[in-house]
Scaffold this active site. Structure first.
Site, PDB file in Angstrom:
ATOM      1  N   HIS A   1       0.869  -1.178   0.000  1.00  0.00           N
ATOM      2  CA  HIS A   1       0.000   0.000   0.000  1.00  0.00           C
ATOM      3  C   HIS A   1       0.914   1.240   0.000  1.00  0.00           C
ATOM      4  CE1 HIS A   1      -2.874   2.900   1.763  1.00  0.00           C
ATOM      5  NE2 HIS A   1      -3.846   2.067   1.441  1.00  0.00           N
TER       6      HIS A   1
ATOM      7  N   ASP B   1       3.008  -4.721   7.966  1.00  0.00           N
ATOM      8  CA  ASP B   1       1.771  -3.963   7.812  1.00  0.00           C
ATOM      9  C   ASP B   1       0.646  -5.000   7.863  1.00  0.00           C
ATOM     10  OD1 ASP B   1      -0.526  -2.724   6.986  1.00  0.00           O
ATOM     11  OD2 ASP B   1       0.315  -1.889   5.140  1.00  0.00           O
TER      12      ASP B   1
ATOM     13  N   GLN C   1      -4.631  -5.635   6.767  1.00  0.00           N
ATOM     14  CA  GLN C   1      -5.584  -6.605   6.224  1.00  0.00           C
ATOM     15  C   GLN C   1      -5.498  -7.932   6.982  1.00  0.00           C
ATOM     16  OE1 GLN C   1      -7.849  -6.011   3.861  1.00  0.00           O
ATOM     17  NE2 GLN C   1      -7.130  -3.962   3.328  1.00  0.00           N
TER      18      GLN C   1
ATOM     19  N   LYS D   1     -10.562  -1.213  10.020  1.00  0.00           N
ATOM     20  CA  LYS D   1     -10.771  -2.415   9.197  1.00  0.00           C
ATOM     21  C   LYS D   1     -11.148  -3.621  10.059  1.00  0.00           C
ATOM     22  CE  LYS D   1      -7.390  -0.827   5.831  1.00  0.00           C
ATOM     23  NZ  LYS D   1      -7.997  -0.403   4.560  1.00  0.00           N
TER      24      LYS D   1
ATOM     25  N   CYS E   1      -4.619   2.418  -3.819  1.00  0.00           N
ATOM     26  CA  CYS E   1      -3.432   2.974  -3.155  1.00  0.00           C
ATOM     27  C   CYS E   1      -2.230   2.060  -3.337  1.00  0.00           C
ATOM     28  CB  CYS E   1      -3.675   3.226  -1.673  1.00  0.00           C
ATOM     29  SG  CYS E   1      -4.972   4.405  -1.352  1.00  0.00           S
TER      30      CYS E   1
END
Ligand SMILES: Cc1ncc(COP(=O)(O)O)c(C=O)c1O
Lengths: 157, 410
Positions: free
Chosen positions: B125, B203, B206, B229, B367
């Site tokens: 991202h 990261d 998700q 999220k 993104c």
């Protein structure tokens, strides 16, 4: 089965689907006097417009290459058709009128020579799609102004 | 689906799912951009504001103490969720973007030395690209990009060779791609990186939505994610890092709450994690995040992951059968995010037509422009799933996509 999308006929009129699929002016001009790019960083749409002027300074021919949705390709194609033979200042005024139509869906200032652009007024109901219709115009106006290089479409219309 | 997972029951927890869009039931397939909120999260935030709201860590009055306790309980809940060794390893930020920038600034400028390198992957991202570019340009840190193969999996051989010269100080990499759904092999990445003397940051924006994240089992050094999220509110993110690393790192932002003492000559810093939490934090959002974490824990990751695997398998089977569709990413290990294009229709047109049928998907570059370039597309449509997603909704998507293609083929 396609009656599912009947309420989308206002946006995807036949003329838009047709010009989106088979643009008549979708090519780079071999010889040109001005060119500019439009880029919508929010969605990745990109267009480049090439212009050739007549001896009297009016637009003799417009060509474009677009990577984008049906709306933006059709808009570029109908734009190329409509601006042919117009002066620079006339074209800039035309863009202002077109932009207003795309935003509001109505066009008190439209004259019969803009008839071909009318199907694009459907975008006003889809705020996130208005910029698809105006992106090629931003590139065109930048080319007319002689702004070199990469022109960003940053307006949040 | 297992009996323990009753999606109809779950859906009742989400008030928004009762909505109709243009007369059609809402089919929300954009949870990867942001998830909807269960009633318990909404209620926790409202209740805080209606009954006890005050600033925290500073008042001596009853309301401030109550609210401080509630906010700090969020830290405990997150520490348990991630199996952190210590609650002080949980730093609250405003989002994962804030967490990644914190590491890039503080660890990047304070610990990494000019001449060292940071490795990211080809499926990041923008929020895990741009902070490192800024670090590169301001601090002389080299930025290296580990390639992916055509299935959308990390090329582990190429990854390892990027570390060979021993210059890499940090690997900052996605734990699950928001475009391809690829889940990266976290433990293997850590083993390889550590063997070459590099720290590892994931990261997990998700990933943590789809599977249990145990930072001690993974063995990483940093893990960042974003509350909205995971069914929580916007405005709050999490950075987990090993305590000794946080202690060695200089502060990022200066201000209230992050100091121990201030004089004009010199200030001293509060203990971690407060050293990294300058200013009044997102108090109500923190309390909402706790409710979200509790909610996820009450459902259980095992049940969520099983539900999601069922959805993903079904979606891939149904979508693959559509003529002219291309699905991006065929990783072995993947989560419930599916990007696709149709040959006859641009992603934006697809999204508009789906929207008219009440189906919310995302269209665009997600993104992740460098990844789009790698895939050779400008944009894709993306359907992404949450705990409340049903097989029937995927059928609606697939049936509608077939008609979308007909619409543009005539
Ligand atoms: C993998 C990944 N990283 C980072 C982000 C950025 O999250 P936020 O905007 O909440 O900081 C997202 C979500 O958009 C994401 O999917």
């Amino acid at each position: 089965m396609t009656e599912t999308f009947d309420d989308l006929r206002d946006l995807y009129q036949e003329v838009i689907l047709d010009h989106g699929r088979r643009p008549r002016h979708g090519r780079r001009l071999e010889t040109y006097d001005a060119t500019a790019k439009g880029d919508n960083p929010m969605c990745g749409d990109r267009v480049q417009v090439w212009l050739r002027y007549a001896p009297d300074g009016t637009i003799a021919e417009t060509g474009f290459e677009a990577r984008g949705c049906a709306i933006s390709v059709a808009s570029a194609d109908l734009m190329a058709e409509t601006v042919q033979g117009r002066s620079k200042s006339d074209t800039a005024a035309l863009f202002a009128t077109f932009r207003e139509m795309a935003r509001t869906g109505v066009c008190p200032a439209c004259d019969p020579t803009m008839e071909r652009l009318a199907p694009l007024s459907g975008v006003h109901e889809y705020p996130s799609r208005v910029k698809c219709a105006t992106l090629p115009w931003h590139a065109l106006v930048a080319a007319l102004a002689g702004t070199p290089g990469d022109i960003k479409e940053t307006s949040s219309e | 689906m297992t009996a323990s997972f009753d999606v109809a029951r779950i859906r009742e927890d989400f008030p928004i799912l009762r909505q109709t869009i243009r007369g059609k039931p809402l089919v929300y397939l954009d949870s990867g951009a942001s998830a909807q909120k269960p009633r318990v999260v909404i209620d926790a935030m409202v209740q805080c504001m209606e009954t006890q709201y005050a600033n925290i860590h500073r008042g001596l009055h009853w309301m401030s103490e109550r609210t401080t306790d509630a906010y700090e309980a969020a830290r405990d809940a997150v520490a348990t969720l991630m199996n952190a060794r210590d609650r002080s390893e949980i730093v609250f930020t405003n989002s994962v973007t804030g967490a990644l920038n914190l590491v890039a600034h503080s660890y990047g400028r304070g610990i990494l030395k000019p001449g060292q390198a940071v490795v990211i992957s080809a499926m990041e991202h923008h929020s895990n690209i741009v902070p490192w570019q800024m670090l590169r340009d301001s601090h002389g840190i080299e930025l290296r990009v580990a390639p992916i193969d055509d299935a959308g999996e990390l090329d582990m051989g190429a990854f390892e060779s990027l570390l060979d010269d021993g210059k890499v100080g940090l690997v900052s990499i996605t734990h699950m791609s928001n475009v391809l759904g690829t889940v990266t092999p976290a433990e293997r990445i850590v083993k390889i990186a550590h063997a070459h003397g590099a720290k590892v940051l994931f990261d997990g924006s998700q990933a943590i939505v789809h599977r249990r994240v145990d930072v001690q089992a993974i063995g990483c050094d940093f893990y960042a994610w974003t509350g909205h999220k995971l069914y929580g509110p916007t405005g709050i993110g999490v950075l987990w890092a090993r305590r000794e690393i946080l202690e060695a790192m200089p502060p990022f932002m200066g201000g209230g709450d992050m100091i121990s003492s201030v004089t004009y000559e010199k200030s001293t810093w509060a203990q971690v994690p407060h050293k990294f939490e300058a200013g009044t934090p997102a108090i109500v959002e923190g309390i909402g995040l706790k409710a979200a974490v509790d909610y996820v824990q009450s459902i259980g990751y095992e049940a969520m992951a099983a539900h999601e695997a069922t959805l993903t398998d079904h979606a891939i089977a149904r979508l693959s059968a559509i003529e002219g569709i291309k699905i991006y990413g065929r990783a072995q290990d993947r989560g419930g995010v599916i990007s696709f294009t149709l040959d006859k229709a641009h992603a934006h047109d697809v999204a508009t037509l789906l929207d008219r049928q009440g189906i919310a998907v995302r269209a665009g570059h997600h993104c992740a422009q460098p990844l789009m370039q790698r895939l050779g597309v400008d944009s894709t449509s993306r359907a992404s799933f949450g705990v409340y997603t049903t097989l029937e909704e995927i059928d609606v998507l697939a049936d509608t996509l077939t008609r979308v293609r007909e619409f543009f083929t005539r």
